[in-house]
Design a protein around this motif. Structure first.
Motif, short mmCIF file in Angstrom:
data_model
loop_
_atom_site.label_atom_id
_atom_site.label_comp_id
_atom_site.label_asym_id
_atom_site.label_seq_id
_atom_site.Cartn_x
_atom_site.Cartn_y
_atom_site.Cartn_z
N SER A 159 0.89 -0.92 -0.15
CA SER A 159 0.11 -0.05 -0.06
C SER A 159 0.88 1.20 -0.03
CB SER A 159 -1.04 -0.12 1.28
OG SER A 159 -1.77 1.10 1.43
N GLU A 173 1.39 1.87 4.93
CA GLU A 173 1.31 0.94 6.29
C GLU A 173 2.46 0.84 6.99
OE1 GLU A 173 -0.11 -2.65 4.50
OE2 GLU A 173 -2.09 -2.24 4.76
N GLU A 231 -2.41 -1.23 -3.44
CA GLU A 231 -3.12 -0.10 -3.22
C GLU A 231 -2.62 1.26 -3.20
OE1 GLU A 231 -6.20 0.29 0.42
OE2 GLU A 231 -4.17 0.58 1.17
N GLU A 283 -14.34 0.98 6.07
CA GLU A 283 -13.14 0.27 5.41
C GLU A 283 -12.46 1.46 4.78
OE1 GLU A 283 -11.19 -3.02 2.77
OE2 GLU A 283 -13.35 -2.95 3.15
N ARG A 312 -8.82 3.18 5.34
CA ARG A 312 -7.55 3.10 4.63
C ARG A 312 -7.18 4.50 4.12
NH1 ARG A 312 -5.32 -0.75 5.11
NH2 ARG A 312 -4.23 -0.44 3.37
#
Length: 501
Positions: free
Chosen positions: A209, A274, A314, A428, A432
């Protein structure tokens, strides 16, 4: 020609011996320099010599060059201690023996200013510190003023679509033209990014991500250049004659946070969203007038070139990247797009004769939102049901005679902007999208903690080297914090025992 390069263990032994010689009483070191000694000791720069070997002469004659491992370590230490001038850092190496020892030099034999600039030339692959050979040009003052807290729109409204179409034609065979900063990126990737990835500090590289954003970087050069004519002596104060610029690669850009124009560059930073330490992956400097959406297209493909073994899963971006071609590009590369909608481009849409609101939710003819009934993750197709049939109430204008109620399907493939893989305004989605602030903290580390703009540099070489060295320091800071955890305490004690602290 490079002489035999010592290993990292040999460097630690050298450092321990010199500290014993110059600092027999270690009380001062324990009180003030323990963290700095551990910070330097944890960096293994042995691969530097191999990666930069092609930048040194193979002729055995002449004076032997400085160890590139020590030169790079000294630059890292210089930025860690927030020295913004090479001249001042050279003076510090000569007056503070500890700084020379931690760099890997003998205190009575430290490099001069010219040696550091020779090393800069080996890190920078272009023949000149500037990317533009043309130093004389006319002044281009910005005309339109930007809006409050809004970035300037691209000069060419269709440029993003053109760049994406060109890139998608080459999908599967990413084209990359060699660039002047490739040597810096190679060092950064091999000795800092990949070790951090192996320690799990970037997240899962099989489904990584990422997040990106641009930030202004002001240069030390004069924005209006140096006059080369005598027009002012003749009374003409607004001449259009050519001028000489000390930083020809810089230009004017709009700083939306400070609400002013600036002269310099745009630092586009890609970081791991992340990562617990908001670590950078690929810093890239562009001209200040470039829009972030334009920079994302080229930077994303350069990222794919530098990390071919990683899978980008992502991408989390703000509303400046809310352009349909970007969604289409990410979908073609099988990347989930978490992009905030731009209010200037947002309105209610119609899809298959059904109204769709700004959150991508179908709205039935009586104005009620249909209910989300799950998603087919293989096809990224979401199912929606009639709110009356689910809620058990009578609809005044039923759309279907079935007791199950009307169903409607939305597909990410058909419109990735309207129907992203993660439903907008869902729990969600909010979770995110909150990770996007990681790139802002990463940029804050560069500009505030390490004082990126504290230098008066006037070349692309200066700013690229400074940006990459600070990014390397960010990774080392994360490694040091990891040593404080239980699984790294043994390493912490080992370094202390080597140094007799």
């Amino acid at each position: 020609m490079l002489k035999k390069i010592r290993s990292h263990d040999d460097f630690l032994t050298f450092m321990s011996q010199k500290i014993d010689l110059y600092y027999p009483n270690k009380r001062i070191l324990r009180e003030h320099f323990t963290h700095l000694i551990i910070w330097v000791s944890i960096i293994d720069l042995t691969k530097t010599a191999h990666l930069l070997k092609h930048r040194y002469s193979s002729n055995p004659r002449g004076r032997k060059p400085r160890n590139p491992c020590d030169m790079l370590r000294s630059l890292l230490l210089m930025h860690k201690l927030q020295y913004t001038s090479v001249d001042k850092w050279v003076d510090a190496l000569r007056t503070v023996p500890l700084y020379a020892i931690l760099s890997g030099f003998h205190p009575d034999s430290t490099p001069g200013v010219g040696t550091f600039y020779d090393f800069f030339n080996r890190l920078w692959l272009a023949p000149s510190p500037h990317l533009m050979n043309k130093k004389k040009r006319k002044v281009k003052k910005p005309k339109a003023k930007g809006k409050k807290h809004q970035k300037m729109a691209p000069r060419n409204p269709g440029i993003v679509e053109k760049l994406v179409n060109r890139a998608l034609k080459q999908q599967g065979n990413v084209h990359y033209a060699p660039k002047a900063h490739d040597g810096l990126q190679t060092l950064f990737k091999e000795m800092f990014v990949e070790p951090s990835a192996n320690q799990g500090l970037l997240g899962d590289t099989k489904s990584l991500s990422i997040t990106g954003d641009g930030t202004p970087v002001e240069t030390g050069g004069r924005p209006y250049g140096k006059l080369l004519c005598n027009c002012r002596k003749q009374g003409n104060w607004k001449c259009d004659c050519l001028r000489k610029f000390s930083d020809p690669d810089a230009d004017f850009g709009w700083d939306s946070s400070r609400e002013k124009y600036y002269y310099g560059r745009n630092l586009f930073m890609i970081s791991a969203s992340e990562s617990p330490y908001d670590l950078p992956i690929y810093p890239r400097l562009y001209r200040a007038s470039k829009h972030d959406s334009v920079l994302w297209v080229s930077t994303f493909h350069e990222l794919l070139h530098w990390y071919p073994n990683w899978k980008i899963g992502e991408s989390i971006l703000d509303s400046a990247f809310d352009a349909y071609p970007i969604y289409e590009m990410l979908e073609r590369y099988d990347v989930s797009a978490i992009i905030d909608l731009n209010p200037r481009r947002s309105k209610q849409f119609t899809y298959n004769k059904m109204d769709i609101n700004l959150d991508g939710v179908p709205v039935c003819p009586i104005g009620r939102e249909m209910l989300d009934w799950g998603i087919d993750k293989k096809r990224y197709r979401r199912k929606w049901r009639c709110p009356a049939a689910v809620g058990g109430w009578q609809c005044p204008h039923p759309c279907s005679d079935s007791s199950y109620g009307r169903t409607f399907y939305t597909s990410t493939k058909n419109n990735p902007r309207l129907f992203p893989r993660v439903k907008r305004d869902s729990k969600e989605w909010r979770k995110r999208f909150a990770l996007r602030t990681g790139v802002e903290r990463c940029i804050k580390r560069q500009k505030v903690d390490y004082k990126l703009e504290g230098s008066n540099g006037r070349s692309s070489r200066h700013w690229n080297i400074r940006t990459y060295i600070i990014a390397m320091c960010q990774h080392v800071d994360a490694w040091v914090k990891e040593t404080e955890k239980n699984q790294y305490k043994e390493l912490h004690r080992k370094v202390k025992s080597i140094l007799f602290i």
